[in-house]
Structure formats: structure tokens, C-alpha cells
Design an enzyme around this catalytic site. Sequence first.
Site, short mmCIF file in Angstrom:
data_model
loop_
_atom_site.label_atom_id
_atom_site.label_comp_id
_atom_site.label_asym_id
_atom_site.label_seq_id
_atom_site.Cartn_x
_atom_site.Cartn_y
_atom_site.Cartn_z
N CYS A 79 0.81 -1.21 0.00
CA CYS A 79 0.00 0.00 0.00
C CYS A 79 0.86 1.27 0.00
O CYS A 79 2.00 1.28 0.50
CB CYS A 79 -0.92 0.01 1.22
SG CYS A 79 -2.40 -1.00 1.01
N HIS B 82 -1.37 -6.07 -8.32
CA HIS B 82 0.03 -6.00 -8.70
C HIS B 82 0.41 -7.15 -9.62
O HIS B 82 -0.34 -8.11 -9.77
CB HIS B 82 0.93 -6.03 -7.45
CG HIS B 82 1.00 -7.38 -6.79
ND1 HIS B 82 -0.04 -7.90 -6.03
CD2 HIS B 82 1.98 -8.33 -6.77
CE1 HIS B 82 0.31 -9.09 -5.57
NE2 HIS B 82 1.52 -9.38 -6.01
N GLN C 34 4.30 -9.16 -11.26
CA GLN C 34 5.73 -9.31 -11.04
C GLN C 34 6.47 -9.31 -12.37
O GLN C 34 5.90 -9.65 -13.41
CB GLN C 34 6.03 -10.61 -10.29
CG GLN C 34 5.44 -10.67 -8.90
CD GLN C 34 5.90 -11.90 -8.14
OE1 GLN C 34 7.09 -12.15 -7.96
NE2 GLN C 34 4.93 -12.70 -7.69
N PHE D 250 -8.24 -28.94 -10.93
CA PHE D 250 -6.97 -29.32 -10.31
C PHE D 250 -6.13 -30.09 -11.34
O PHE D 250 -6.65 -30.97 -12.02
CB PHE D 250 -7.19 -30.21 -9.09
CG PHE D 250 -7.76 -29.48 -7.90
CD1 PHE D 250 -6.94 -28.82 -7.02
CD2 PHE D 250 -9.13 -29.44 -7.68
CE1 PHE D 250 -7.46 -28.13 -5.93
CE2 PHE D 250 -9.67 -28.77 -6.60
CZ PHE D 250 -8.83 -28.11 -5.71
#
Length: 354
Positions: free
Chosen positions: A55, A166, A168, A315
Site C-alpha cells: 500500500c 500487482h 511481477q 486441479f
Amino acid sequence: MEFIPAEHQHRRLNPLNGKWILVCPHRMLRPWSGQQELSQSLDNIPEFDANNPLCPGVVRPNGVKNPDYKNTFVFTNDYPALLENVPEPHTSDDPLFQASSAAGICRVMCFHGKSNLTLSLISTEEIELIVNEWINQFNDLSLKYSWVQIFENKGSAMGCSNSHPHCQIWACSFLPTEPFIKDAFLKKYFQKYQRPLLNDYITKELEKKERIVIENADWLVVVPYWAAWPFETMLLSRNNNKRLNDLTERQKKSLAHTIKQLTIKYDNLFECSFPYSMGFHGAPTGEMSKLDNMHWTLHASYYPPLLRSATVRKFMVGFELFGEIQRDLTAEQAAKRLKEVSGEVHYSKNIKRL
């Protein structure tokens, strides 16, 4: 007995990696008594959390204070998987015990200052800022590193440990396994046909019109014929772009709009904050950019786990780990459902979907 793809089991080849996918649409008829996930929701996530290290204005565990940002913010990961300067492993003549060097840098890129937003809920203009920052980071890291991987894990179902919006960015001194394999298959196709594989695929998908989810002048979103995940999609450049930094201003804007549409469609499908892992693939960078990369086409893949509802997921276990990947509903069925839901109005707006 006539074969019907929507009813009968069959296998489909993924030409990007040579792997076959087992398609078993009749399994959608079986009742579900397995694990139920918690529905992914943003209702209980505050706009700001003083204990969240992503944040604005918060001091991260390493003592560094985040700026009071409103839109994008990028920093080097405090706990990175890759470091720039590390000792190299010793070489070995033993074919069973091989190791190679791995150097790199890992960055975290926050999309927005508010924690209770996702790409589907922010404006197209704000997504344009994200696209531009992706390109800035790509330009910086691609000078030195052979591969720059931009990826987003959204939702706890895909292992995301922080709900703040966000992604990466990992830059590697090596070509990772997935793009390494893809590069080989793309190159083999190009050498045989003198055309990029994914360009040909775009042409054929536009002709067939069986798996298209979103179509505009610059981008095509389809559920790939060989999709492994239930509602997997591929976002493809229609302009023969090789890398993110090839994009024109118009293409950047249309990419932002396409991402907005797709993520709204995902959320609207089961009326939840739809989890997924997504990542861009394009031609290698660094020293590898000097090689002939005409066989590449810029694209992104979205791998969402949800199968039947907001609480029932796919899965990858059992036969998929020891045999080959298996899916239930067909790519065509998945594409039809995604195409039919609105990509303009988010379900949370309480307006009747198209």
C-alpha cells in the site's frame, strides 16, 4: 456412430510445445462432490491497509517506505527468487548431475494505489498507464537479460498472497524452459512454412469463428484449440509485433481496452473476482535479440482455474501429472460462454448484463 467434438473424448495437439491435451466433454455431466473454494470477492478488502506492504506510504518489512503513489509503482522484490550477483555452480561431466548459472532481477509492480481494485474495475486510461510501465520496465531489463517475464497471479486460488493489485517482472540471464520449448516449435514451423505459426493461427481462427472471445483491429482473444485450463484464453497481436516495446500508441491503447474487456468478462462469468495467472511471451531479449526472431508473435496467456462455478476449480493432479493434461468442457464451449457475457459492464454495477 458419428464423432461429435462436443460429446466424445478426443485429443488435441498444442503446436507450441508438442504436448497433447485429452478432451472429455462428457465428464461435465458428472455430479461434483469434491472441494469447494471460497468465492473470490473484493467485498472484505479495504481500500487501504496500513499493514499491507504494497500500500502507498506503508513501511515494508525491510524498512523502506513506499511513496504515496496513485497509479503504478515499481520496486525490486524484497525477497527475490533471482539475484544479480551470485557464485556460479561448478561444471560437471556427469550427465545425471548438471547445473548451470542463473542470475537475474525480480521486481514488483503495483497497478493502483487502492487495494480493493482489479484490472476489471479500474479505467481503461489507468490500464494504459500500466501498459506503458510494462514497456518501460521491459526496455530497461531487456538490454541486459535474455528473458523478461511479466506475469500476474490474481486471487488466492492461483497462489497470490497479497490482494493488492500487482504483477511481477522477472528478468533472467537464461531462457526459461517454457519459452525455450516454445521458441523451438515456433522456429521449426517458420522454417517449414516461412510464416509465423501464431500469425497463421490468427488467420484460421478468424476464418473458423469458433473460439473467438474478443476481436478488434489490433488484438484477437481466443480460447485456444489446445487450451488446458477450463476458460484459458490467448491474447494475440494482429500486427506481427514481436515484443511489447514494438507497440504503437494506438496498439497500446487497444491493448488496454482489450485487457479491460477480457477481465470484465472473466468476472461476469461466475460473478466473482475471477482468479487467473497471466503472462506475456514474445521474442527473447538481451544478446538473444541479435538472433533471427521472425518466428515469434507477441501474445499473452490467461490460465484461470475455475471450472463449473465461483467455488469449483480445476486441479492439475493424477492423470495430468502422470499421463497428460485432461479437460472437460471443450474450447468451443468455453469460448461461447465467455463471448456471451458482457465485456463492458461489470456485474458489480448492478446493471443487467448484455
